[in-house]
Design an enzyme around this catalytic site. Structure first.
Site, PDB file in Angstrom:
ATOM      1  N   GLY A 201      56.858  87.294  19.756  1.00  0.00           N
ATOM      2  CA  GLY A 201      56.449  87.689  18.413  1.00  0.00           C
ATOM      3  C   GLY A 201      55.081  88.344  18.442  1.00  0.00           C
ATOM      4  O   GLY A 201      54.134  87.775  18.983  1.00  0.00           O
TER       5      GLY A 201
ATOM      6  N   GLY B 232      53.545  89.745  15.472  1.00  0.00           N
ATOM      7  CA  GLY B 232      53.241  90.015  14.071  1.00  0.00           C
ATOM      8  C   GLY B 232      51.895  89.468  13.665  1.00  0.00           C
ATOM      9  O   GLY B 232      50.890  89.651  14.359  1.00  0.00           O
ATOM     10  N   GLY B 233      51.856  88.761  12.535  1.00  0.00           N
ATOM     11  CA  GLY B 233      50.595  88.261  11.997  1.00  0.00           C
ATOM     12  C   GLY B 233      49.891  87.302  12.934  1.00  0.00           C
ATOM     13  O   GLY B 233      48.717  87.483  13.269  1.00  0.00           O
TER      14      GLY B 233
ATOM     15  N   ASN C   3      52.213  95.657   7.079  1.00  0.00           N
ATOM     16  CA  ASN C   3      51.610  94.865   8.153  1.00  0.00           C
ATOM     17  C   ASN C   3      50.131  95.167   8.357  1.00  0.00           C
ATOM     18  O   ASN C   3      49.399  94.344   8.931  1.00  0.00           O
ATOM     19  CB  ASN C   3      52.325  95.125   9.482  1.00  0.00           C
ATOM     20  CG  ASN C   3      53.806  94.822   9.457  1.00  0.00           C
ATOM     21  OD1 ASN C   3      54.592  95.505  10.095  1.00  0.00           O
ATOM     22  ND2 ASN C   3      54.212  93.788   8.721  1.00  0.00           N
TER      23      ASN C   3
ATOM     24  N   ASN D 206      47.377  95.334   6.687  1.00  0.00           N
ATOM     25  CA  ASN D 206      46.227  94.658   6.088  1.00  0.00           C
ATOM     26  C   ASN D 206      45.797  93.428   6.862  1.00  0.00           C
ATOM     27  O   ASN D 206      44.723  92.886   6.622  1.00  0.00           O
ATOM     28  CB  ASN D 206      46.543  94.269   4.631  1.00  0.00           C
ATOM     29  CG  ASN D 206      47.579  93.166   4.532  1.00  0.00           C
ATOM     30  OD1 ASN D 206      48.452  93.052   5.389  1.00  0.00           O
ATOM     31  ND2 ASN D 206      47.494  92.361   3.489  1.00  0.00           N
TER      32      ASN D 206
ATOM     33  N   LYS E 224      56.183  97.056  17.727  1.00  0.00           N
ATOM     34  CA  LYS E 224      55.032  96.153  17.662  1.00  0.00           C
ATOM     35  C   LYS E 224      54.588  95.721  19.056  1.00  0.00           C
ATOM     36  O   LYS E 224      53.389  95.681  19.355  1.00  0.00           O
ATOM     37  CB  LYS E 224      55.369  94.919  16.816  1.00  0.00           C
ATOM     38  CG  LYS E 224      55.403  95.162  15.333  1.00  0.00           C
ATOM     39  CD  LYS E 224      55.600  93.864  14.563  1.00  0.00           C
ATOM     40  CE  LYS E 224      55.489  94.101  13.064  1.00  0.00           C
ATOM     41  NZ  LYS E 224      55.642  92.861  12.278  1.00  0.00           N
TER      42      LYS E 224
ATOM     43  N   CYS F  10      80.192  87.100  -6.736  1.00  0.00           N
ATOM     44  CA  CYS F  10      80.522  86.986  -8.159  1.00  0.00           C
ATOM     45  C   CYS F  10      79.312  86.556  -8.988  1.00  0.00           C
ATOM     46  O   CYS F  10      79.182  86.948 -10.147  1.00  0.00           O
ATOM     47  CB  CYS F  10      81.691  86.028  -8.372  1.00  0.00           C
ATOM     48  SG  CYS F  10      81.417  84.367  -7.762  1.00  0.00           S
TER      49      CYS F  10
ATOM     50  N   CYS G 233      68.509  63.707  18.338  1.00  0.00           N
ATOM     51  CA  CYS G 233      68.427  65.167  18.268  1.00  0.00           C
ATOM     52  C   CYS G 233      69.557  65.794  19.089  1.00  0.00           C
ATOM     53  O   CYS G 233      69.723  65.459  20.270  1.00  0.00           O
ATOM     54  CB  CYS G 233      67.076  65.650  18.785  1.00  0.00           C
ATOM     55  SG  CYS G 233      66.930  67.460  18.854  1.00  0.00           S
TER      56      CYS G 233
END
Length: 619
Positions: A27, A29-30, A59, A61, A75, A176, A436
């Protein structure tokens, strides 16, 4: 002065290990931009980045590695280029790809000292979690929502994994509801964004990934009507650019379709019937409303003002699409327009059409600002939260590199309500959840020569003879059940015929009544093996634990010592009642939108909260 002088002073003997390490960041991104900057400046020797996404205007800013000229570029590739300037001594490998691609297999994950997650969707996080468990590599998981953030360390057998706690399933609405019986502003916003905008200026939504097209008894008739309406709109599209185009679209969706719905009397016996709108009447009312009304995004427009914005925005979009078509070279795919919350024209169109539809169905209309929040599926991302979260992630990475997992922390960020309240709330990692389905299983890598191996080799030779399984067990893959005692048709088939290839996962479920084993997850590694050897090889010793025995729950009593069948229920006391009411009030809070490259079924991911906001992690 050397570039690494201060990291050496700060980290001491750890620095040499960091300099020789190889880490993976998923990743960009931010959080990813902040995290990559930290990793590079700290001096991690080799950093691999994987991200499928491209850069959007929204993205810029907060994702500071990107600039305007990078819009629509990868990216991962741009992040490598930008961050590489901070420390040329660091080797950065960027992959514009999906982390779920076969190239990123268990062996690939095994090659890293630490994996850092900076993802924005549920399925990708679960996949990385599963791969790190299979590879026995430590994972630093992180995420932010507005001012809130979280960082946690996941290590096989030591801490809880990402799936040890339940993650809410996103809510979806059938066609619907969106098309015929909207009851919330979000229903009308999705109709304007995912149906009307794309039918007129994009591609047909017959197969939209945002609409639930499952043909149950309630949905089937509505789907057929949807296809008929789609065909009618295609005919209207041919008049795009003409003076009558706004009128034709308006009369189709806000008059004729509404009159058709209103004629279904059975549908409106228990709900308020919609009211069709009149184009000529609204034209007269809107004479005093200019296009400048669209700039007033903090107020809720009147019906006439929404009509004015609708007519103005549909003309703007028509002109844009006509210009794109004129400049498109022959042989290329025809251009389309799609929604972007930072695209004023598409946002105005969605805001106006959503409010007009809300008015028709007696639903509260919203301001353009509110609609942008809901249509863009965002709560504003906070750059400082991303920066703090990324810093905390690297600090946890240091503890992993020092082999001090006992000192690792799960850290929560919250905005605080005063000077006395801490912004960071650390706590020790929780132990794995014994129930788990992901990490409470036995896991190992299994080398398989898929050109020779059959399911029978796995069942009879490996599982029964080598591992000691009895008769009652099943073999399962992502495609479903491959074998159980009543399903032996696949035994003669080779692995590829069953959809099992290198880097697939197979789960063995022991179904013996007495003392069964925990589930066994086999990570298949496709390798050629000598012809005179068996086609399946276990490279390391494997021990499979037994499932803990379940303690029967004590029988319920009615308060007088008598055992009940569970039907009787005592009254709630005041505290329980207040707690239950609070839980009900908080339901429906956060859902995650999948990333662009990810399948999520045929559903619209929506939130059922009162304000209509949909919260996702920063991408």
């Amino acid at each position: 002065m050397g570039r690494d002088r201060y990291p050496k002073q700060s980290l001491g003997s750890l620095y040499s290990r960091i300099k020789d390490s190889r880490v993976l960041m998923v990743g960009a991104g931010g959080i990813g931009c902040e995290l990559l900057k930290n990793l590079v400046l700290t001096g991690f020797g080799e950093i691999h980045i994987v991200d499928l996404d491209t850069i959007d205007l929204s993205n810029l800013n907060r994702q500071f590695l990107f600039r305007h000229e990078h819009i629509k570029k990868s990216k991962a590739l741009v992040a490598k280029e930008s961050a590489g300037r901070f420390n040329p001594n660091v080797k950065i490998e960027a992959h514009h790809a999906n982390i779920k691609d076969p190239q990123f297999n268990v062996d690939y994950f095994k090659s890293f000292a630490v994996v850092f997650n900076a993802l924005d969707n549920l399925e990708a996080r679960r996949h990385v979690n599963k791969m790190c468990l299979a590879a026995d590599v430590a994972l630093v998981e992180s995420g932010t929502t507005g001012f809130n953030g979280q960082v946690s360390v996941i290590k096989k057998g030591k801490t809880e994994c990402y799936d040890c706690t339940h993650k809410a399933t996103p809510k979806s609405f059938p066609v619907c509801t969106i098309r015929s019986t909207p009851s919330q502003p979000i229903h009308c916003i999705v109709w304007g964004k995912s149906y009307l905008l794309t039918e007129i200026f994009g591609t047909s939504e017959d197969d939209s990934p945002e609409l639930d097209h499952s043909e149950d008894s309630e949905n089937r008739k509505e789907l057929e009507k949807l296809r008929q309406e789609s065909q009618a709109l295609k005919t209207i599209r041919q008049s795009m650019g003409s003076e009558d185009f706004p009128r034709l679209v308006f009369n189709k969706v806000f008059k004729e379709d509404i009159e058709r719905l209103r004629s279904m009397e059975e549908m409106w016996k228990t709900r308020k019937a919609p009211h069709a709108l009149d184009y000529d009447g609204l034209s007269q009312e809107a004479l005093g409303s200019g296009s400048a009304i669209a700039q007033q995004d903090q107020v809720t427009w009147t019906l006439a003002e929404n009509f004015s914005v609708f007519v103005d925005s549909i003309r703007r979009l028509s002109n844009r699409l006509e210009d794109l078509r004129a400049s498109t070279e022959a042989g290329n795919a025809p251009p389309i327009l799609s929604f972007d919350k930072d695209d004023v024209d598409t946002l105005d169109f969605v805001a106006a059409t959503a409010n007009l539809r809300s008015y028709i169905f007696g639903i509260e209309m919203k301001s353009k600002f509110d609609i942008k929040q809901m249509a863009g599926n965002i709560i504003p991302a906070i750059a400082t939260t991303n920066a703090m979260t990324a810093g905390l992630a690297v600090l946890q990475g240091f503890k992993i590199m020092r082999d001090e997992l006992d000192k690792a922390k799960t850290v929560f960020l919250n905005p605080g309500k005063g000077l006395t309240e801490r912004a960071t709330l650390p706590e020790p990692p929780r132990a794995p959840n014994p129930d788990c389905p992901v990490c409470s299983v036995a896991q190992t890598r299994l080398i398989v020569d898929t050109s020779r191996a059959t399911l029978n080799d796995l069942v009879e030779d490996f599982l029964k003879l080598q591992m000691g399984y009895g008769e009652e067990f099943s073999v399962n893959s992502d495609a479903g059940t491959l074998y159980d005692p009543e399903l032996d048709d696949n035994l003669s088939k080779k692995f590829p015929e069953l959809g099992v290839n290198g880097d697939s996962f197979i789960t063995i479920i022991d179904e013996e009544d007495e003392n069964p084993r925990v589930n066994l997850v086999l990570a298949i590694s496709d390798q050629s093996l000598p012809e005179d050897s068996k086609p399946i090889h276990l490279p390391e010793k494997l021990s499979i634990a037994r499932k803990p025995k379940q303690t029967p729950a004590p029988p319920e009593t009615n308060g007088n010592g008598a055992v009940t069948n569970g039907a009787a229920k005592r009254k709630r006391d005041v505290n329980e009642a207040e707690l239950e009411d609070e839980l009900i009030r908080k339901r429906g809070k956060v859902v995650e939108e999948p990333s662009k490259g990810l399948q999520n079924g045929d559903s619209i991911i929506l939130d059922d909260s009162a304000d209509g906001a949909i919260v996702i992690d920063d991408d």
